[in-house]
Write an enzyme that holds these catalytic residues in place. Structure first.
Site, PDB file in Angstrom:
ATOM      1  N   ASN A   7      32.251  28.331  36.490  1.00 59.02           N
ATOM      2  CA  ASN A   7      31.705  30.074  35.814  1.00 59.02           C
ATOM      3  C   ASN A   7      31.719  30.261  34.846  1.00 59.02           C
ATOM      4  O   ASN A   7      32.800  29.685  33.630  1.00 59.02           O
ATOM      5  CB  ASN A   7      33.384  30.772  36.568  1.00 59.02           C
ATOM      6  CG  ASN A   7      33.109  32.113  36.330  1.00 59.02           C
ATOM      7  OD1 ASN A   7      32.689  32.471  35.691  1.00 59.02           O
ATOM      8  ND2 ASN A   7      34.131  32.619  36.697  1.00 59.02           N
ATOM      9  N   HIS A 180      31.714  42.204  41.850  1.00 52.65           N
ATOM     10  CA  HIS A 180      33.232  41.846  42.952  1.00 52.65           C
ATOM     11  C   HIS A 180      32.687  41.276  43.979  1.00 52.65           C
ATOM     12  O   HIS A 180      33.885  41.407  44.737  1.00 52.65           O
ATOM     13  CB  HIS A 180      34.397  42.041  42.666  1.00 52.65           C
ATOM     14  CG  HIS A 180      35.548  42.806  40.883  1.00 52.65           C
ATOM     15  ND1 HIS A 180      36.047  43.873  41.516  1.00 52.65           N
ATOM     16  CD2 HIS A 180      35.732  41.949  40.537  1.00 52.65           C
ATOM     17  CE1 HIS A 180      36.243  43.377  39.599  1.00 52.65           C
ATOM     18  NE2 HIS A 180      36.244  42.687  38.879  1.00 52.65           N
ATOM     19  N   ARG A 241      39.570  49.108  29.822  1.00 55.11           N
ATOM     20  CA  ARG A 241      37.552  49.938  30.590  1.00 55.11           C
ATOM     21  C   ARG A 241      38.380  51.928  31.096  1.00 55.11           C
ATOM     22  O   ARG A 241      38.977  51.446  31.981  1.00 55.11           O
ATOM     23  CB  ARG A 241      36.825  48.882  31.473  1.00 55.11           C
ATOM     24  CG  ARG A 241      36.481  48.517  31.132  1.00 55.11           C
ATOM     25  CD  ARG A 241      35.546  47.537  32.526  1.00 55.11           C
ATOM     26  NE  ARG A 241      36.094  46.094  31.625  1.00 55.11           N
ATOM     27  CZ  ARG A 241      35.830  44.882  32.996  1.00 55.11           C
ATOM     28  NH1 ARG A 241      34.868  45.633  34.551  1.00 55.11           N
ATOM     29  NH2 ARG A 241      36.441  43.675  33.051  1.00 55.11           N
TER      30      ARG A 241
END
Ligand code: ADP
Length: 413
Positions: A7, A180, A241
């Site tokens: 990742n 996701h 956020r």
């Protein structure tokens, strides 16, 4: 077969090495501060203590070389040679409309990931750098990319289009993509497995609630709606956020506070959410602590966070004409019994009842937290995005070798 899952971000890179016969993790770790003199490799071989090394690592190619070296190191390693890495899987955030599943990396795939930089400027460049770095170190090893957006490509236009002029969709790809995806897919399939029901008969709502947070409506195994949109900013209120706001706030704020495009982006992504409402606490654990001490801003932040999640659950119940399974996953979803309890207590109109003791029981692992007579099953299922990536990579690597999954497991180890 051993699969290395990567990742890669712009200045960091996380990895996990899987043995796919047992689906166990042989080692995991990360390289942080790539591009600096003080870059750090942290490596954790299974069942042994962590090894750390600080050194100059100027780019991802060097970072991957370091990872491969430590994996075969006689003392810290878990493999005898680099040939024991049989395939590499990468997490890529944005696959746009081009990818609805995992794919083997070739020139076309790399070009497409590059073309999508515009849609994920903070994420896709790092992932491509990771792919090129593996290619430089292991030129003959197959690589597979798994996209965060791919699972949501089954959303119908009614869910993915924005009601703005067509030109933005046709010319610039402005639509809802969702993120996701690997996590929502994993926990929904796991819940079906644990319930002993075919996923094709189920209606699930999956809540991935971490620093980033999204909810997905999954009907008969397919994502039909999800809360994140063209970017991971839409939807739920998150750590830093904003989630959904009136879009008119953007030009208003730019005008009143003389903000540039970058500044308004940063305001909504990094200085909003729990952080903004609580007055500086972007981490749910800190918010919960402050709430206990009577902090009213922290209380409001938690209440807004919970309320907005509950509204999305209600919306997705309407979108699917009801649902039978609710799942909580990721940092907050897996660990906050309070959040789960408050949400579920307000869903009693659906016949949902919580097993309070099961909800409060500590300890990881998959667990059902609804009571036996509840009309909706509620699960806590720790997410495992790396395992999904490893499985998809394994499948693709086996396919190009012309092997069944069983044969692939037996062949190389
Ligand atoms: P990321 O999106 O970065 O992968 P995670 O899934 O690790 O995030 O989730 C991080 C969030 O989980 C943080 O807000 C953190 O406070 C929260 N969290 C972790 N442990 C707990 C806990 N025991 N109780 C409540 N929240 C928790």
């Amino acid at each position: 077969m051993n699969i290395l899952v990567i990742n890669a971000g712009s200045s960091s890179l996380k990895y996990q090495l899987f043995d796919m016969i047992t689906e166990s993790v042989l080692a995991k770790g990360k390289v942080e501060r790539i591009g600096m003199e003080t870059a750090m490799l942290s490596h954790e071989p299974a069942g042994r203590s962590e090894f750390r090394e600080v050194s100059e690592i100027w780019d991802h190619t060097t970072a991957i070389r370091k990872v491969l070296r430590v994996l075969i190191d006689p003392k810290e390693g878990v493999l005898t040679s680099m040939e024991d890495v049989h395939a590499v899987g990468h997490r890529v955030v944005h696959g746009g409309e081009s990818f609805s599943g995992s794919v083997l990396v070739d020139e076309r795939v790399k070009a497409e990931i590059r073309r999508l930089f515009d849609l994920a400027p903070l994420h896709n460049p790092g992932a491509l750098t990771g792919i090129l770095a593996v290619e430089a170190n292991l030129p003959h090893v197959p690589q597979v990319v798994v996209f965060d957006t791919a699972f949501h490509q089954t959303m119908p236009p009614v869910a993915f289009r924005y009601a703005i002029p067509n030109v933005f969709y046709k010319k610039h790809g402005v639509r809802r993509y969702g993120f996701h995806g690997t996590s929502h897919q994993y926990v929904s399939q796991r819940a079906a497995e644990l319930s002993g029901k075919p996923i094709e008969t189920m209606k699930l709502i999956t809540c991935h609630i971490g620093n980033g947070a999204s909810v997905t409506a999954i009907k008969h195994g397919q994502s039909v709606d999800t809360s994140m949109g063209m970017t991971p900013l839409e939807g739920l209120m998150m750590g830093t956020r904003s989630g959904d706001i009136d879009p008119a706030i953007v030009p208003f704020a730019m005008d009143k506070e003389d903000l540039s495009v970058n500044e308004v982006n940063s305001m909504l992504n990094k200085h909003s959410g729990l952080f903004a409402v609580s007055g500086g606490l972007g981490d749910m654990r800190e918010v919960l602590e402050a709430m206990k001490e009577g902090d009213r801003n922290a209380r409001l932040a938690f209440d807004m966070y919970e309320y907005r999640l509950r509204k999305y659950i209600g919306a997705y119940a309407a979108a699917m004409n009801g649902f039978d399974t609710l799942i909580f996953t990721a940092g907050v979803g897996e660990n906050s019994a309070l959040l789960r309890e408050v949400i579920c207590s307000q869903l009693s109109y659906l016949g949902l009842t919580l097993d309070t003791e099961a909800n409060e029981r500590k300890g990881g692992g998959d667990r059902k937290i609804s009571s036996p007579d509840s009309k909706v099953d509620v699960w806590v299922i720790p997410t495992n995005e790396e395992l999904v990536i490893a499985r998809d990579t394994f499948r693709e690597a086996a396919r190009i070798r012309g092997l069944s999954d069983e044969e692939a497991g037996a062949v190389t180890c």
